[in-house]
Write a protein that holds these residues in place. Structure first.
Motif, PDB file in Angstrom:
ATOM      1  N   SER A  55       0.865  -1.174   0.000  1.00 14.44           N
ATOM      2  CA  SER A  55       0.000   0.000   0.000  1.00 14.44           C
ATOM      3  C   SER A  55       0.903   1.225   0.000  1.00 14.44           C
ATOM      4  CB  SER A  55      -0.921   0.005   1.223  1.00 14.44           C
ATOM      5  OG  SER A  55      -0.161   0.050   2.405  1.00 14.44           O
ATOM      6  N   SER A  56       0.379   2.338  -0.465  1.00 13.79           N
ATOM      7  CA  SER A  56       1.180   3.556  -0.480  1.00 13.79           C
ATOM      8  C   SER A  56       0.315   4.745  -0.083  1.00 13.79           C
ATOM      9  CB  SER A  56       1.786   3.793  -1.867  1.00 13.79           C
ATOM     10  OG  SER A  56       0.784   4.134  -2.799  1.00 13.79           O
ATOM     11  N   ALA A  57       0.992   5.790   0.360  1.00 11.43           N
ATOM     12  CA  ALA A  57       0.300   7.026   0.736  1.00 11.43           C
ATOM     13  C   ALA A  57       1.265   8.187   0.558  1.00 11.43           C
ATOM     14  CB  ALA A  57      -0.167   6.943   2.184  1.00 11.43           C
ATOM     15  N   TRP A  58       0.712   9.311   0.154  1.00  5.27           N
ATOM     16  CA  TRP A  58       1.503  10.525   0.038  1.00  5.27           C
ATOM     17  C   TRP A  58       1.657  11.131   1.413  1.00  5.27           C
ATOM     18  CZ3 TRP A  58       4.116  11.667  -4.180  1.00  5.27           C
ATOM     19  CH2 TRP A  58       3.690  11.133  -5.400  1.00  5.27           C
ATOM     20  N   GLU A  59       2.811  11.748   1.682  1.00  3.65           N
ATOM     21  CA  GLU A  59       3.034  12.373   2.986  1.00  3.65           C
ATOM     22  C   GLU A  59       2.111  13.577   3.149  1.00  3.65           C
ATOM     23  OE1 GLU A  59       6.882  14.087   3.724  1.00  3.65           O
ATOM     24  OE2 GLU A  59       6.878  15.154   1.840  1.00  3.65           O
ATOM     25  N   ASP A  60       1.797  13.856   4.390  1.00  4.84           N
ATOM     26  CA  ASP A  60       0.911  14.973   4.702  1.00  4.84           C
ATOM     27  C   ASP A  60       1.667  16.208   5.167  1.00  4.84           C
ATOM     28  OD1 ASP A  60      -1.346  13.422   4.142  1.00  4.84           O
ATOM     29  OD2 ASP A  60      -1.463  12.693   6.212  1.00  4.84           O
ATOM     30  N   ASP A  61       2.966  16.093   5.403  1.00  2.00           N
ATOM     31  CA  ASP A  61       3.769  17.182   5.949  1.00  2.00           C
ATOM     32  C   ASP A  61       3.934  18.290   4.908  1.00  2.00           C
ATOM     33  OD1 ASP A  61       5.501  18.833   7.273  1.00  2.00           O
ATOM     34  OD2 ASP A  61       7.157  17.399   7.370  1.00  2.00           O
ATOM     35  N   THR A  62       3.216  19.384   5.109  1.00  2.00           N
ATOM     36  CA  THR A  62       3.316  20.500   4.167  1.00  2.00           C
ATOM     37  C   THR A  62       4.423  21.478   4.564  1.00  2.00           C
ATOM     38  OG1 THR A  62       1.605  21.678   5.411  1.00  2.00           O
ATOM     39  CG2 THR A  62       0.889  20.374   3.492  1.00  2.00           C
ATOM     40  N   SER A  63       5.012  21.311   5.746  1.00  2.00           N
ATOM     41  CA  SER A  63       6.067  22.223   6.186  1.00  2.00           C
ATOM     42  C   SER A  63       7.436  21.854   5.600  1.00  2.00           C
ATOM     43  CB  SER A  63       6.150  22.232   7.718  1.00  2.00           C
ATOM     44  OG  SER A  63       6.533  20.956   8.195  1.00  2.00           O
ATOM     45  N   ARG A  64       7.591  20.619   5.153  1.00  2.00           N
ATOM     46  CA  ARG A  64       8.862  20.186   4.571  1.00  2.00           C
ATOM     47  C   ARG A  64       8.989  20.756   3.168  1.00  2.00           C
ATOM     48  NH1 ARG A  64      11.124  16.745   1.359  1.00  2.00           N
ATOM     49  NH2 ARG A  64       9.208  15.740   0.746  1.00  2.00           N
ATOM     50  N   ARG A  65      10.163  21.255   2.842  1.00  2.00           N
ATOM     51  CA  ARG A  65      10.399  21.797   1.505  1.00  2.00           C
ATOM     52  C   ARG A  65      10.661  20.659   0.533  1.00  2.00           C
ATOM     53  NH1 ARG A  65      14.484  26.702   2.354  1.00  2.00           N
ATOM     54  NH2 ARG A  65      13.719  27.325   0.329  1.00  2.00           N
ATOM     55  N   GLY A  66      10.376  20.895  -0.721  1.00  2.00           N
ATOM     56  CA  GLY A  66      10.626  19.890  -1.745  1.00  2.00           C
ATOM     57  C   GLY A  66       9.354  19.147  -2.116  1.00  2.00           C
ATOM     58  N   PRO A  67       9.486  18.254  -3.070  1.00  2.00           N
ATOM     59  CA  PRO A  67       8.305  17.505  -3.516  1.00  2.00           C
ATOM     60  C   PRO A  67       7.783  16.571  -2.427  1.00  2.00           C
ATOM     61  CG  PRO A  67      10.286  16.704  -4.612  1.00  2.00           C
ATOM     62  CD  PRO A  67      10.689  17.891  -3.806  1.00  2.00           C
ATOM     63  N   ARG A  68       6.490  16.284  -2.494  1.00  2.00           N
ATOM     64  CA  ARG A  68       5.901  15.348  -1.529  1.00  2.00           C
ATOM     65  C   ARG A  68       6.523  13.975  -1.700  1.00  2.00           C
ATOM     66  NH1 ARG A  68      -0.329  14.812  -1.456  1.00  2.00           N
ATOM     67  NH2 ARG A  68       0.062  14.266  -3.601  1.00  2.00           N
ATOM     68  N   ARG A  69       6.638  13.266  -0.606  1.00  2.00           N
ATOM     69  CA  ARG A  69       7.175  11.910  -0.629  1.00  2.00           C
ATOM     70  C   ARG A  69       6.018  10.920  -0.653  1.00  2.00           C
ATOM     71  NH1 ARG A  69      11.804  12.408   4.080  1.00  2.00           N
ATOM     72  NH2 ARG A  69      13.227  13.677   2.852  1.00  2.00           N
ATOM     73  N   ARG A  70       6.247   9.824  -1.336  1.00  2.00           N
ATOM     74  CA  ARG A  70       5.266   8.742  -1.329  1.00  2.00           C
ATOM     75  C   ARG A  70       5.868   7.602  -0.518  1.00  2.00           C
ATOM     76  NH1 ARG A  70       1.783   6.647  -6.461  1.00  2.00           N
ATOM     77  NH2 ARG A  70       0.317   5.405  -5.260  1.00  2.00           N
ATOM     78  N   TYR A  71       5.120   7.135   0.451  1.00  2.00           N
ATOM     79  CA  TYR A  71       5.576   6.071   1.336  1.00  2.00           C
ATOM     80  C   TYR A  71       4.907   4.756   0.978  1.00  2.00           C
ATOM     81  CZ  TYR A  71       7.776   9.616   4.215  1.00  2.00           C
ATOM     82  OH  TYR A  71       8.597  10.633   4.658  1.00  2.00           O
ATOM     83  N   TYR A  72       5.687   3.685   1.038  1.00  2.00           N
ATOM     84  CA  TYR A  72       5.217   2.345   0.680  1.00  2.00           C
ATOM     85  C   TYR A  72       5.357   1.423   1.885  1.00  2.00           C
ATOM     86  CZ  TYR A  72       5.628   4.149  -4.027  1.00  2.00           C
ATOM     87  OH  TYR A  72       5.482   4.918  -5.161  1.00  2.00           O
ATOM     88  N   GLN A  73       4.394   0.527   2.025  1.00  2.00           N
ATOM     89  CA  GLN A  73       4.429  -0.440   3.119  1.00  2.00           C
ATOM     90  C   GLN A  73       3.893  -1.773   2.640  1.00  2.00           C
ATOM     91  OE1 GLN A  73       2.484   0.895   6.669  1.00  2.00           O
ATOM     92  NE2 GLN A  73       3.436  -0.691   7.902  1.00  2.00           N
ATOM     93  N   LEU A  74       4.589  -2.831   3.012  1.00  2.00           N
ATOM     94  CA  LEU A  74       4.173  -4.181   2.681  1.00  2.00           C
ATOM     95  C   LEU A  74       2.915  -4.515   3.475  1.00  2.00           C
ATOM     96  CD1 LEU A  74       5.277  -6.543   0.966  1.00  2.00           C
ATOM     97  CD2 LEU A  74       6.472  -7.333   3.008  1.00  2.00           C
ATOM     98  N   GLN A  75       1.907  -5.047   2.806  1.00  3.63           N
ATOM     99  CA  GLN A  75       0.679  -5.454   3.484  1.00  3.63           C
ATOM    100  C   GLN A  75       0.995  -6.615   4.417  1.00  3.63           C
ATOM    101  OE1 GLN A  75      -2.186  -4.043   3.496  1.00  3.63           O
ATOM    102  NE2 GLN A  75      -2.108  -2.714   1.716  1.00  3.63           N
ATOM    103  N   GLN A  76       0.325  -6.663   5.547  1.00  2.00           N
ATOM    104  CA  GLN A  76       0.579  -7.723   6.529  1.00  2.00           C
ATOM    105  C   GLN A  76       0.389  -9.110   5.912  1.00  2.00           C
ATOM    106  OE1 GLN A  76       1.906  -6.980   9.490  1.00  2.00           O
ATOM    107  NE2 GLN A  76       2.210  -9.166   9.750  1.00  2.00           N
TER     108      GLN A  76
END
Length: 109
Positions: A55-76
């Motif tokens: 599964s993946s999700a875009w980061e919610d941190d708007t205070s960090r400079r630069g492009p948004r990060r996409r985070y990936y996690q292995l499903q259980q």
């Protein structure tokens, strides 16, 4: 969750990274850790996500400079299968290395 049709060494490297992670992993972190090019890693992640392994999700941190990060996690549900795939390929590689034919004339020690 679908069965993976292609388990390439690059796919195994990505799975190994995801199995070892304790939480979501930033896509570029996977690229850097595996040493695989982003042009290989991101299509693998997309395929794993489409198959229900990741599964993946875009980061919610708007205070960090630069492009948004996409985070990936292995499903259980995929964790055990991914760990087994990694172990299988590693064992296969060990077997191939140990069974290589030695050049003629070289004696074993």
């Amino acid at each position: 969750m679908e069965r993976l049709s292609r388990l390439t060494p690059a796919t195994i490297d990505v799975l190994k990274m995801l199995v070892a992670a304790e939480g979501p992993v930033w896509g570029l972190q996977i690229v850097k850790t595996t040493g695989r090019p982003s042009g290989s890693v991101y299509p693998i992640l997309d395929r794993l996500e489409s198959s229900g392994w990741v599964s993946s999700a875009w980061e919610d941190d708007t205070s960090r400079r630069g492009p948004r990060r996409r985070y990936y996690q292995l499903q259980q549900e995929a964790r055990e299968l991914a760990a087994a795939a990694v172990t299988t390929l590693e064992n296969k590689q060990k077997t191939m290395r140990s069974s290589r034919v030695r050049p003629a004339g070289l004696a074993e020690a």
